[in-house]
Design a protein around this motif. Structure first.
Motif, PDB file in Angstrom:
ATOM      1  N   LEU A 157       0.834  -1.204   0.000  1.00  0.00           N
ATOM      2  CA  LEU A 157       0.000   0.000   0.000  1.00  0.00           C
ATOM      3  C   LEU A 157       0.869   1.254   0.000  1.00  0.00           C
ATOM      4  CD1 LEU A 157      -2.792   1.284   0.082  1.00  0.00           C
ATOM      5  CD2 LEU A 157      -2.733   1.077   2.580  1.00  0.00           C
ATOM      6  N   ARG A 188       0.827   3.957  -3.046  1.00  0.00           N
ATOM      7  CA  ARG A 188       0.576   5.390  -2.807  1.00  0.00           C
ATOM      8  C   ARG A 188       1.733   6.238  -3.335  1.00  0.00           C
ATOM      9  NH1 ARG A 188      -1.803   4.721   3.330  1.00  0.00           N
ATOM     10  NH2 ARG A 188      -3.983   4.349   2.715  1.00  0.00           N
ATOM     11  N   GLY A 219      -6.035  -2.070  -2.693  1.00  0.00           N
ATOM     12  CA  GLY A 219      -6.097  -1.318  -1.447  1.00  0.00           C
ATOM     13  C   GLY A 219      -6.209   0.187  -1.636  1.00  0.00           C
ATOM     14  N   LEU A 220      -6.141   0.648  -2.886  1.00  0.00           N
ATOM     15  CA  LEU A 220      -6.273   2.082  -3.173  1.00  0.00           C
ATOM     16  C   LEU A 220      -7.740   2.427  -3.412  1.00  0.00           C
ATOM     17  CD1 LEU A 220      -3.330   2.591  -5.689  1.00  0.00           C
ATOM     18  CD2 LEU A 220      -3.409   3.310  -3.286  1.00  0.00           C
ATOM     19  N   PRO A 221      -8.234   3.513  -2.841  1.00  0.00           N
ATOM     20  CA  PRO A 221      -9.640   3.900  -3.058  1.00  0.00           C
ATOM     21  C   PRO A 221      -9.994   4.100  -4.536  1.00  0.00           C
ATOM     22  CG  PRO A 221      -8.699   5.161  -1.247  1.00  0.00           C
ATOM     23  CD  PRO A 221      -7.562   4.390  -1.887  1.00  0.00           C
ATOM     24  N   PHE A 226     -11.661  -1.787  -5.104  1.00  0.00           N
ATOM     25  CA  PHE A 226     -11.571  -1.343  -3.718  1.00  0.00           C
ATOM     26  C   PHE A 226     -12.771  -1.806  -2.887  1.00  0.00           C
ATOM     27  CE2 PHE A 226     -12.024   1.849  -0.302  1.00  0.00           C
ATOM     28  CZ  PHE A 226     -10.803   1.674   0.318  1.00  0.00           C
ATOM     29  N   GLN A 277     -12.598  -4.217   0.317  1.00  0.00           N
ATOM     30  CA  GLN A 277     -13.134  -3.870   1.638  1.00  0.00           C
ATOM     31  C   GLN A 277     -14.040  -4.980   2.165  1.00  0.00           C
ATOM     32  OE1 GLN A 277     -14.845   0.081   0.838  1.00  0.00           O
ATOM     33  NE2 GLN A 277     -13.531   0.803   2.505  1.00  0.00           N
ATOM     34  N   ALA A 310      -9.115  -5.380   7.276  1.00  0.00           N
ATOM     35  CA  ALA A 310      -8.575  -4.022   7.276  1.00  0.00           C
ATOM     36  C   ALA A 310      -7.243  -3.997   8.015  1.00  0.00           C
ATOM     37  CB  ALA A 310      -9.558  -3.067   7.929  1.00  0.00           C
ATOM     38  N   SER A 315      -7.206   0.511   5.803  1.00  0.00           N
ATOM     39  CA  SER A 315      -7.384   0.125   4.397  1.00  0.00           C
ATOM     40  C   SER A 315      -7.452  -1.393   4.314  1.00  0.00           C
ATOM     41  CB  SER A 315      -6.213   0.602   3.547  1.00  0.00           C
ATOM     42  OG  SER A 315      -6.174   1.999   3.488  1.00  0.00           O
TER      43      SER A 315
END
Length: 166
Positions: free
Chosen positions: A43, A47, A62-64, A69, A73, A78, A82
């Motif tokens: 993650l 990012r 794991g990126l919105p 995503f 989730q 989590a 995330s």
């Protein structure tokens, strides 16, 4: 003896040597800790790559921004707010010749290991279009989801600063 070796072994498989069974057990007992480290590092790398000016795209659940995503989730635990998305991610390099840029990226890596396998404790990197999928035609590459600019990372459990440095 032949019946036992040929039929039983064929039908039920070989038995593990005691040492092999013990080593597997040792690995399984710490798997949850290693997966947390893989996911946390992946993650952070994802990012970082999103912010890099020479990166066109990043694919990590794991990126919105990921189309996966919501599913991540729902299906993954989590970690630090995330979903743990494993240690595998792909990204694309911005370049006029993306295939050549991918190869140059791999050649420039000093800390990351250039290997095709995944899930190792160390970070592994590969440019699939010029290695594992090189024999495919353009149409087959598209069908396989492999673009010329794609680099695959199997992020390890090292210190994330070492991974980002490379």
């Amino acid at each position: 003896t032949m019946k036992a070796r040929m039929e039983v072994n064929r039908s039920f498989g070989a038995t593990l040597a005691p040492m092999s069974a013990w080593l597997i057990l040792q690995g399984i007992e710490t798997l949850h800790l290693r997966m947390q480290a893989h996911s946390r590092n992946a993650l952070a790398v994802a990012r970082h790559l999103q912010q890099h000016p020479q990166v066109a795209w990043v694919n990590y659940p794991g990126l919105p921004q990921s189309p996966y995503f919501a599913l991540a989730q729902k299906q993954f635990r989590a970690l630090d707010g995330s979903p743990m998305g494993s240690g595998i991610l792909t990204f694309g390099i911005k370049a006029t010749d993306p295939a050549q840029a991918g190869e140059r990226f791999i050649d420039a890596c000093e800390f990351l290991s250039h290997l095709a396998n995944i899930g190792d404790a160390k970070t592994l990197v590969i440019h699939p279009a010029s290695t594992t999928h090189r024999q495919l035609s353009e149409t087959e590459l598209i069908q396989a989801g492999v673009s010329a600019d794609m680099v695959r990372l199997s992020v390890g459990i090292e210190d994330v600063e070492d991974i980002l440095w490379d």
